[in-house]
Write a protein that holds these residues in place. Structure first.
Motif, short mmCIF file in Angstrom:
data_model
loop_
_atom_site.label_atom_id
_atom_site.label_comp_id
_atom_site.label_asym_id
_atom_site.label_seq_id
_atom_site.Cartn_x
_atom_site.Cartn_y
_atom_site.Cartn_z
N ILE A 137 0.88 -1.17 0.00
CA ILE A 137 0.00 0.00 0.00
C ILE A 137 0.91 1.21 0.00
CG2 ILE A 137 -1.84 1.23 1.21
CD1 ILE A 137 -2.64 -1.39 2.48
N THR A 138 1.12 1.79 -1.14
CA THR A 138 2.19 2.76 -1.31
C THR A 138 1.92 4.10 -0.64
OG1 THR A 138 1.22 3.41 -3.42
CG2 THR A 138 2.92 1.72 -3.46
N THR A 139 0.74 4.31 -0.09
CA THR A 139 0.50 5.58 0.60
C THR A 139 0.93 5.53 2.06
OG1 THR A 139 -1.77 4.82 0.93
CG2 THR A 139 -1.38 6.33 -0.89
N HIS A 140 1.32 4.36 2.54
CA HIS A 140 1.74 4.22 3.94
C HIS A 140 3.27 4.34 4.03
CE1 HIS A 140 -2.17 1.89 5.12
NE2 HIS A 140 -2.38 3.11 4.68
N TYR A 141 3.73 5.58 4.05
CA TYR A 141 5.16 5.84 4.14
C TYR A 141 5.44 6.79 5.28
CZ TYR A 141 5.90 3.82 -0.51
OH TYR A 141 5.96 2.98 -1.59
N SER A 142 6.58 6.58 5.91
CA SER A 142 7.05 7.55 6.89
C SER A 142 7.70 8.70 6.14
CB SER A 142 8.06 6.89 7.83
OG SER A 142 9.24 6.54 7.11
N SER A 143 7.98 9.78 6.87
CA SER A 143 8.63 10.93 6.24
C SER A 143 10.02 10.54 5.74
CB SER A 143 8.73 12.08 7.25
OG SER A 143 7.44 12.57 7.55
N ALA A 144 10.71 9.65 6.49
CA ALA A 144 12.04 9.23 6.07
C ALA A 144 11.97 8.47 4.75
CB ALA A 144 12.68 8.37 7.15
N GLU A 145 10.98 7.58 4.62
CA GLU A 145 10.84 6.81 3.38
C GLU A 145 10.46 7.74 2.22
OE1 GLU A 145 9.31 2.48 4.99
OE2 GLU A 145 7.93 4.18 5.04
N LEU A 146 9.59 8.71 2.50
CA LEU A 146 9.24 9.67 1.46
C LEU A 146 10.47 10.49 1.07
CD1 LEU A 146 5.74 11.03 2.51
CD2 LEU A 146 6.31 9.71 0.48
N GLY A 147 11.30 10.79 2.04
CA GLY A 147 12.52 11.54 1.74
C GLY A 147 13.42 10.78 0.79
N GLU A 148 13.50 9.46 0.95
CA GLU A 148 14.31 8.64 0.04
C GLU A 148 13.72 8.67 -1.38
OE1 GLU A 148 14.75 4.73 1.56
OE2 GLU A 148 15.64 5.37 3.46
N LEU A 149 12.39 8.59 -1.47
CA LEU A 149 11.76 8.65 -2.79
C LEU A 149 11.98 10.02 -3.43
CD1 LEU A 149 8.33 6.86 -2.16
CD2 LEU A 149 10.34 5.95 -3.34
N LEU A 150 11.85 11.07 -2.62
CA LEU A 150 12.05 12.42 -3.13
C LEU A 150 13.48 12.61 -3.61
CD1 LEU A 150 10.92 15.25 -3.57
CD2 LEU A 150 11.53 15.80 -1.21
N SER A 151 14.44 12.08 -2.87
CA SER A 151 15.84 12.18 -3.28
C SER A 151 16.08 11.48 -4.61
CB SER A 151 16.74 11.59 -2.19
OG SER A 151 18.10 11.60 -2.59
N ALA A 152 15.44 10.31 -4.78
CA ALA A 152 15.59 9.58 -6.03
C ALA A 152 14.96 10.33 -7.19
CB ALA A 152 14.96 8.19 -5.90
N ALA A 153 13.75 10.91 -6.95
CA ALA A 153 13.08 11.66 -8.01
C ALA A 153 13.87 12.90 -8.40
CB ALA A 153 11.67 12.05 -7.55
N GLU A 154 14.59 13.47 -7.45
CA GLU A 154 15.35 14.69 -7.72
C GLU A 154 16.53 14.44 -8.65
OE1 GLU A 154 15.88 18.75 -7.54
OE2 GLU A 154 14.22 17.53 -6.79
N ARG A 155 16.99 13.20 -8.69
CA ARG A 155 18.17 12.90 -9.52
C ARG A 155 17.94 13.17 -11.00
NH1 ARG A 155 20.52 7.13 -7.20
NH2 ARG A 155 20.13 7.53 -4.98
N ILE A 156 16.70 13.05 -11.44
CA ILE A 156 16.46 13.22 -12.88
C ILE A 156 16.31 14.68 -13.26
CG2 ILE A 156 15.40 10.94 -13.09
CD1 ILE A 156 12.68 12.32 -13.23
N THR A 157 16.50 15.59 -12.32
CA THR A 157 16.48 17.02 -12.68
C THR A 157 17.87 17.48 -13.12
OG1 THR A 157 17.01 17.80 -10.44
CG2 THR A 157 14.68 17.43 -10.97
N ASP A 158 18.88 16.64 -12.92
CA ASP A 158 20.26 17.00 -13.23
C ASP A 158 20.66 16.40 -14.58
OD1 ASP A 158 22.94 17.54 -13.35
OD2 ASP A 158 23.37 16.89 -11.30
N ARG A 159 21.00 17.24 -15.52
CA ARG A 159 21.38 16.76 -16.84
C ARG A 159 22.83 16.30 -16.87
NH1 ARG A 159 18.36 20.36 -21.37
NH2 ARG A 159 16.56 20.99 -20.15
#
Length: 387
Positions: free
Chosen positions: A335-357
């Motif tokens: 159930i992908t909506t059950h995340y802690s802030s730390a887990e969301l932070g990891e996802l956010l960090s991964a998503a941020e990688r594709i902003t760098d060319r």
């Protein structure tokens, strides 16, 4: 033809013959309609044909014989709440001229073949044709196994054993992930109202209808990370499960720009005050061509390429397969909506990688930044994200 040999039930009005005849197959016992002709002989042919049609229809109903069109309308009622309902209706509209009038018993590989041939001649890919054939098969199965008349009689005695699908070998169109330069060129060629949703799609991996239907009510603030996410309800996702959409810095700025211009429709991306229906419009197709992107018939030219672009960039940035699946909303037992802030932070960090060319450059598009606004009360699951 002498008057005494003329067929009764016709009356000349304003130079046009009209039918006025008693008919036991008609409601009220009378058939009253125009023939559209001033010729008595032609009018009699129309009358004969109409009486025959009414008799056949009456016999068909008495024997519980249903046409494919009737079954298709029943199926649309069954799937009206599904996100795929519009696509199903589109397929049914395309196939109805070929098989809509046929009794269900007569819908099989042979009678469906003209529709398949027509679709292939106009360049429709095998996968799309197979999707349409799958809808036909589903309708026939429901008619045989689920739908009943008031007397308990199945709409169809037995569904066809098989509706042949087209082979996809050698015909599957290949995805075309965009390079950074191609992305910039495509954005320059798109009309302004498509730029934001297209750039949002390539940075989140959302499917086309997930972008078009993105609603402000689905936004959830995550104060611990100084950002927000969107939780897509299961009714709006392809996998029929809730999906969390994590926003990298580019996606966040797009959302803020849209917030400043927020309309009354409730949707994040609007056009002329209404929800976007699709991204792959004629403007998209023209932009694809003007941007010099491939015109090969074996290459996908649709919006789904944006999702492939996101996935390819995540992989190139070293994001793990498990994290890529979560970010792209692939089917999962979690159930992908059950995340802690730390887990969301990891996802956010991964998503941020594709902003760098590779040189810390952002896409060549200036997006107005706005002041983050908090969202209102949410469900318990959403409250858990704020913890």
């Amino acid at each position: 033809m002498s008057k005494r040999n003329q067929m009764p039930g016709l009356r000349l009005k304003g130079g046009i013959w009209h039918i006025e005849k008693r008919c036991k197959y008609c409601q009220g016992g009378w058939l009253r309609e125009g023939t559209g002709t001033s010729s008595r002989a032609e009018a009699e042919e129309v009358l004969i044909r109409r009486l025959a049609e009414l008799r056949v229809n009456a016999e068909r109903k008495a024997e519980s014989v249903f046409t494919f069109e009737e079954a298709a309308l029943r199926y649309l009622e069954d799937v009206a709440e599904k996100s795929s309902a519009e696509t199903i209706a589109m397929h049914i509209d395309q196939m109805s001229p070929f098989i809509g009038h046929l009794p269900l018993e007569q819908v099989h590989d042979g009678t469906v073949k003209p529709f398949v041939d027509h679709e292939r001649q106009r360049g429709v890919g095998p996968k799309t044709v197979n999707n349409a054939l799958g809808i036909i098969a589903t309708i026939l199965k429901r008619a045989a196994g689920k739908w009943r008349t008031e007397e308990g009689i199945p709409w169809l005695r037995q569904a066809p054993a098989i509706l042949t699908r087209l082979s996809l070998v050698g015909h599957r169109r290949k995805a075309y992930p965009l390079s950074w330069d191609e992305q910039d060129q495509l954005l320059r060629c798109l009309p302004r109202h498509l730029v934001d949703p297209v750039l949002f799609a390539v940075n989140t991996g959302c499917r086309e209808q997930e972008v078009c239907g993105l609603h402000w009510d689905w936004e959830v603030a995550v104060p611990a990370l100084g950002t927000s996410v969107f939780i897509l309800p299961e009714s709006e996702t392809k996998t029929r499960t809730e999906r969390i959409v994590v926003l990298n810095s580019i996606a966040q700025r797009i959302v803020e720009a849209c917030r400043q211009q927020r309309g009354t429709s409730g949707y994040v991306f609007e056009y002329r005050g209404k929800r976007l229906g699709t991204l792959r419009t004629s403007a998209w197709r023209r932009a694809w061509t003007r941007a010099g992107l491939p015109d090969d018939p074996m290459v996908m030219k649709g919006v789904h390429n944006l999702r492939h672009t996101c996935g390819r960039r995540l992989r190139a940035a070293g994001v793990t397969l498990e994290t890529r699946k979560l970010l792209l909303g692939h089917a999962s037992g979690d159930i992908t909506t059950h995340y802690s802030s730390a887990e969301l932070g990891e996802l956010l960090s991964a998503a941020e990688r594709i902003t760098d060319r590779g040189t810390a450059q952002l896409p060549a598009l200036t997006i107005i930044q706005g002041q983050k606004q908090d969202v209102g009360k949410t469900s318990e699951i959403k409250k858990g994200l704020r913890a």
